[in-house]
Motif scaffolding. Sequence first.
Motif, PDB file in Angstrom:
ATOM      1  N   SER A   1       7.876  22.266  37.929  1.00 16.45           N
ATOM      2  CA  SER A   1       7.534  21.720  39.228  1.00 16.45           C
ATOM      3  C   SER A   1       6.500  20.605  39.182  1.00 16.45           C
ATOM      4  O   SER A   1       6.223  19.989  40.196  1.00 16.45           O
ATOM      5  CB  SER A   1       6.996  22.850  40.123  1.00 16.45           C
ATOM      6  N   ASP A   2       5.907  20.357  38.035  1.00 18.68           N
ATOM      7  CA  ASP A   2       4.963  19.255  37.973  1.00 18.68           C
ATOM      8  C   ASP A   2       5.395  18.255  36.903  1.00 18.68           C
ATOM      9  O   ASP A   2       6.321  18.494  36.151  1.00 18.68           O
ATOM     10  CB  ASP A   2       3.524  19.748  37.729  1.00 18.68           C
ATOM     11  N   ASN A   3       4.727  17.101  36.887  1.00 23.77           N
ATOM     12  CA  ASN A   3       5.121  16.045  35.961  1.00 23.77           C
ATOM     13  C   ASN A   3       4.085  15.840  34.863  1.00 23.77           C
ATOM     14  O   ASN A   3       4.041  14.787  34.247  1.00 23.77           O
ATOM     15  CB  ASN A   3       5.343  14.730  36.722  1.00 23.77           C
ATOM     16  N   ARG A   4       3.247  16.832  34.633  1.00 26.08           N
ATOM     17  CA  ARG A   4       2.219  16.655  33.620  1.00 26.08           C
ATOM     18  C   ARG A   4       2.821  16.746  32.221  1.00 26.08           C
ATOM     19  O   ARG A   4       3.709  17.554  31.962  1.00 26.08           O
ATOM     20  CB  ARG A   4       1.096  17.673  33.786  1.00 26.08           C
ATOM     21  N   PRO A   5       2.333  15.891  31.304  1.00 29.49           N
ATOM     22  CA  PRO A   5       2.780  15.979  29.916  1.00 29.49           C
ATOM     23  C   PRO A   5       2.341  17.319  29.321  1.00 29.49           C
ATOM     24  O   PRO A   5       1.360  17.923  29.777  1.00 29.49           O
ATOM     25  CB  PRO A   5       2.058  14.809  29.236  1.00 29.49           C
TER      26      PRO A   5
ATOM     27  N   TYR B   1      -2.586  11.847  33.543  1.00 27.19           N
ATOM     28  CA  TYR B   1      -1.285  12.060  32.930  1.00 27.19           C
ATOM     29  C   TYR B   1      -0.823  10.876  32.086  1.00 27.19           C
ATOM     30  O   TYR B   1      -0.262  11.036  30.995  1.00 27.19           O
ATOM     31  CB  TYR B   1      -0.227  12.355  33.999  1.00 27.19           C
ATOM     32  N   SER B   2      -1.013   9.657  32.586  1.00 28.00           N
ATOM     33  CA  SER B   2      -0.494   8.488  31.870  1.00 28.00           C
ATOM     34  C   SER B   2      -1.156   8.334  30.510  1.00 28.00           C
ATOM     35  O   SER B   2      -0.503   7.955  29.528  1.00 28.00           O
ATOM     36  CB  SER B   2      -0.690   7.225  32.707  1.00 28.00           C
ATOM     37  N   TRP B   3      -2.457   8.632  30.433  1.00 27.85           N
ATOM     38  CA  TRP B   3      -3.179   8.535  29.158  1.00 27.85           C
ATOM     39  C   TRP B   3      -2.665   9.586  28.176  1.00 27.85           C
ATOM     40  O   TRP B   3      -2.366   9.274  27.014  1.00 27.85           O
ATOM     41  CB  TRP B   3      -4.669   8.704  29.413  1.00 27.85           C
TER      42      TRP B   3
ATOM     43  N   PHE C   1      -0.226   9.203  24.392  1.00 24.66           N
ATOM     44  CA  PHE C   1      -0.456   9.850  23.101  1.00 24.66           C
ATOM     45  C   PHE C   1       0.705  10.758  22.725  1.00 24.66           C
ATOM     46  O   PHE C   1       1.103  10.824  21.559  1.00 24.66           O
ATOM     47  CB  PHE C   1      -1.759  10.659  23.126  1.00 24.66           C
ATOM     48  N   TYR C   2       1.240  11.459  23.701  1.00 20.75           N
ATOM     49  CA  TYR C   2       2.344  12.381  23.434  1.00 20.75           C
ATOM     50  C   TYR C   2       3.584  11.625  22.948  1.00 20.75           C
ATOM     51  O   TYR C   2       4.262  12.061  22.008  1.00 20.75           O
ATOM     52  CB  TYR C   2       2.662  13.173  24.696  1.00 20.75           C
ATOM     53  N   ARG C   3       3.844  10.479  23.552  1.00 22.03           N
ATOM     54  CA  ARG C   3       5.043   9.698  23.179  1.00 22.03           C
ATOM     55  C   ARG C   3       4.764   8.671  22.083  1.00 22.03           C
ATOM     56  O   ARG C   3       5.682   8.049  21.573  1.00 22.03           O
ATOM     57  CB  ARG C   3       5.606   9.001  24.418  1.00 22.03           C
ATOM     58  N   LYS C   4       3.474   8.449  21.760  1.00 22.48           N
ATOM     59  CA  LYS C   4       3.068   7.492  20.718  1.00 22.48           C
ATOM     60  C   LYS C   4       3.668   6.108  20.990  1.00 22.48           C
ATOM     61  O   LYS C   4       4.175   5.426  20.098  1.00 22.48           O
ATOM     62  CB  LYS C   4       3.491   7.991  19.328  1.00 22.48           C
TER      63      LYS C   4
ATOM     64  N   LEU D   1      -0.171  -0.080  26.872  1.00 25.23           N
ATOM     65  CA  LEU D   1      -0.349  -1.392  27.480  1.00 25.23           C
ATOM     66  C   LEU D   1      -0.348  -1.316  29.002  1.00 25.23           C
ATOM     67  O   LEU D   1      -1.078  -2.055  29.681  1.00 25.23           O
ATOM     68  CB  LEU D   1       0.750  -2.347  27.001  1.00 25.23           C
ATOM     69  N   ASN D   2       0.459  -0.435  29.563  1.00 26.68           N
ATOM     70  CA  ASN D   2       0.528  -0.298  31.014  1.00 26.68           C
ATOM     71  C   ASN D   2      -0.768   0.228  31.619  1.00 26.68           C
ATOM     72  O   ASN D   2      -1.024   0.052  32.812  1.00 26.68           O
ATOM     73  CB  ASN D   2       1.679   0.635  31.397  1.00 26.68           C
ATOM     74  N   ILE D   3      -1.578   0.868  30.813  1.00 29.06           N
ATOM     75  CA  ILE D   3      -2.828   1.458  31.293  1.00 29.06           C
ATOM     76  C   ILE D   3      -3.951   0.434  31.357  1.00 29.06           C
ATOM     77  O   ILE D   3      -4.829   0.505  32.220  1.00 29.06           O
ATOM     78  CB  ILE D   3      -3.236   2.634  30.372  1.00 29.06           C
TER      79      ILE D   3
END
Length: 351
Positions: free
Chosen positions: A13-17, A27-29, A33-36, A42-44
Motif C-alpha cells: 500500500s505504500d511506495n517506499r523503497p 524515498y527518492s534518496w 541507492f537501492y537502484r544504483k 541527478l534528479n535529486i
Amino acid sequence: MQHTDNKAHSTVSDNRPPNCLGNVTEYSWADAFYRKDIDAFLNIFDPRVTQSASTSPYINYGSQEVAGTFQWASHFYQRCDFTHQASAHLIEFLEWDLTTANNMHMTGMTVLTKDPKGKVIKVFNGHRNLTETVIFPEHFVKGPTGKGTVALFHKKALKKYGLDHQFPRNTLDFKATSDVSEAAYIDAFRSGLSSEFINLLADDVELSGSYVANTLKGKNRVSHCMGLVANFYEHCTFTTQATEGNRTYLLYRGRLRNGMVISDGFLILVRNASGQITEIMDNPIPMHAGTLISAYLAAHHDDKAFAEQFFYHEKLFAKAVSRYSLDGVYGDKTRDLSSIKGFLAHFFIQV
C-alpha cells in the motif's frame, strides 16, 4: 546497530523503497541507492550542488560529479538501509546502516540541504568508525593492491598540521545559533573538561565516530575522550539542531588548535528516559579532521596500550586490511584513477 530484515517494512500500500526503515520518508534518496542509478541521483540535485564527506579531503562540485560519486559508492554496498530521519527547516538528517562489498559494517549519516524547490544544493556524509573509513576511499582510488594509496594521505596531513597548540582556546567562541537549544552539551564542550561531560552521560554510554578506531564504551572512557577532543578545538559554533524522539542532531563548524578548519561536522546524541546520553556519534569533516583529532587523542591519552587500540596510528591501515582485506573493494563500477596524475595531485594537495 543490529540489522533487521528490511522487507518487513515495505508494504503493497505504500511506495517506499525496501531500504527505507522506521520514520524515513526521503524515498527518492533511498531509492537511488537501492537502484544504483545515476539518473535517479541527478534528479535529486541542483546543478550547483556540492558534496563533502569524512572519507574525502576535498569537495565535489556540480551534479554530474556528485551524482557519479554516489552511484559509484552505491555499487560498493551490498546493502544500504536508511534507519532514522529528522528535519530542520530545509535540512534533512538521514542515518544509515550498510554493508560494503568487502563485508565492512558501517553506520553514519547523510545531511541534505535543499533549496525552496526541493532540490539538494549541499550534501555531506560521515562514516563510522575510523578503522572502516581508512579503507573506504580505496574504493575510489585504485592504487597497487594492498599499498593503501589514500592511507598515505593521513601521514601527509599529520606532517603538515602536526598536533601542537598553535592557537589558544577561545571559550567565547564556543557558541550556538538561536536555533540550537542543546546547552548542556555545548557548555561541557566549551569547558574542555572531562568532569563536565561525565555528568551528562549514562554509565553504559557509547562513542563512535571518524576519530575512534573502535566504539568506546563506558562513562569514564567516553568522558575522558570527549574532554580531550574539546580541548583540541580553538573554537566551535553549533549552527543547526533537529530532534526526533530521543535523538538530537547537531551541525557545527570550527577550527582545531593546530589550524585545521572543520568545514562541516555533525553530532548525534541519543538519550535514555532519564535524559542521560547513551550514545554520541560524531563526524568532523573533511577526512583529515578525524585523523588529526584521533592522533591527538592517541598522543594525549594516559593509557598508551588503550590508545593504540582505539585511536589513529601509522599501522592502522594495515590492521584494517588484515581485518577486512581489500577483496571486493575494486569492482567494475569503481573509478580506476591510479593513472590519472591530476586526480591524485588534486586529492593530496588538499591538505
